[in-house]
Enzyme design. Structure first.
Site, PDB file in Angstrom:
ATOM      1  CB  SER A   1      -3.178  78.009  37.981  1.00  0.00           C
ATOM      2  OG  SER A   1      -3.998  77.146  37.091  1.00  0.00           O
TER       3      SER A   1
ATOM      4  CG  HIS B   1      -2.623  72.621  37.091  1.00  0.00           C
ATOM      5  ND1 HIS B   1      -2.232  72.939  38.309  1.00  0.00           N
ATOM      6  CD2 HIS B   1      -3.345  73.625  36.779  1.00  0.00           C
ATOM      7  CE1 HIS B   1      -2.808  74.120  38.785  1.00  0.00           C
ATOM      8  NE2 HIS B   1      -3.566  74.697  37.630  1.00  0.00           N
TER       9      HIS B   1
END
Length: 240
Positions: free
Chosen positions: A129, A164
């Site tokens: 991330s 994501h």
């Protein structure tokens, strides 16, 4: 003649913080330069969250490695000790959280420069991330609330990164729009479960812990739109 270190970084769509099988973490350790690597977790993006640190130590303490943690919100090392510590690591593993805050804190403490130096010396840099976003020239982030472009990374990987890609609403169309309009340069979009290894800036390996997850190359098509290309990923299994 001294050999030039291989410069490597890995973008992760999983790992100890969201997966139970440990496949991506084992894959990362297998790419380190040492058989028993020193692995430093950097939880800056989460504000050095204690629970995140505990999960890292619980996941890596049983492995064939030497885990450690670098806190910056309650920093204990002076500049010389900080440099010596980071340059001694075989792997630097950066956690998720707020990408913009991560970069700002690193720059205040000079960690950005030290990580670039470690990279040039052969330390494997990786993360999930925000810990994937930070290595590229730009990234797609929710650091400011709504999804937006952040053209302000370390630039060790050219182009941009979007994490994501398949699991957070709005990620795919927002990133494609940013690339199409020039808000971000062409780059790499990771679905959760994927790992991508870059050697001297070139993609050299793509893996996945789940059969349907993909790594995408996203580029502008010259018509105010963007095209994405799914790249083949090797399926990870226990022990491989």
């Amino acid at each position: 003649m001294t050999a030039v270190p291989v410069r490597r970084l890995a973008l992760l769509g999983g790992g100890f913080s969201i997966d139970d099988d440990g496949l991506l973490d084992a894959w990362v350790l297998g790419r380190a330069r040492a058989s028993r690597p020193r692995v430093c977790f950097v939880p800056t993006a989460s504000g050095d969250a204690a629970g995140y640190v505990e999960r890292f130590l619980a996941a890596f303490a049983p492995r064939a490695c030497e885990p450690s943690v670098l806190p910056l919100f309650r920093r204990e090392l002076d500049d010389d000790a900080l440099r010596a510590f980071l340059l001694s690591q075989d792997v630097v593993y950066v956690g998720g959280g707020n990408t913009a805050n991560l970069l700002a804190v690193w720059r205040v403490h000079g960690v950005d420069r030290l990580l670039c130096e470690a990279y040039d010396r052969g330390t494997l840099l990786c993360g999930i991330s925000a810990g994937a976003n930070c290595w590229a020239a730009g990234s797609h982030t929710d650091s400011f609330g709504p999804l937006t472009s952040l053209p302000d990374g370390l630039g060790l990987l050219s182009g941009s990164v979007c994490p994501h890609y398949d699991t957070e609403p709005g990620r795919r169309p927002s990133y494609r729009a940013a690339v199409a309009t020039g808000g971000l340069p062409a780059g790499w979009a990771l679905e959760d479960g994927v790992g991508a290894l870059f050697t001297d800036g070139v993609l050299t390996e793509a893996v996945t812990r789940t059969p349907r997850a993909h790594l995408y190359r996203v580029e502008p098509d010259g018509l105010s739109a963007a095209r994405e290309r799914a790249l083949p990923c090797r399926l990870l299994t226990e022990g491989k």
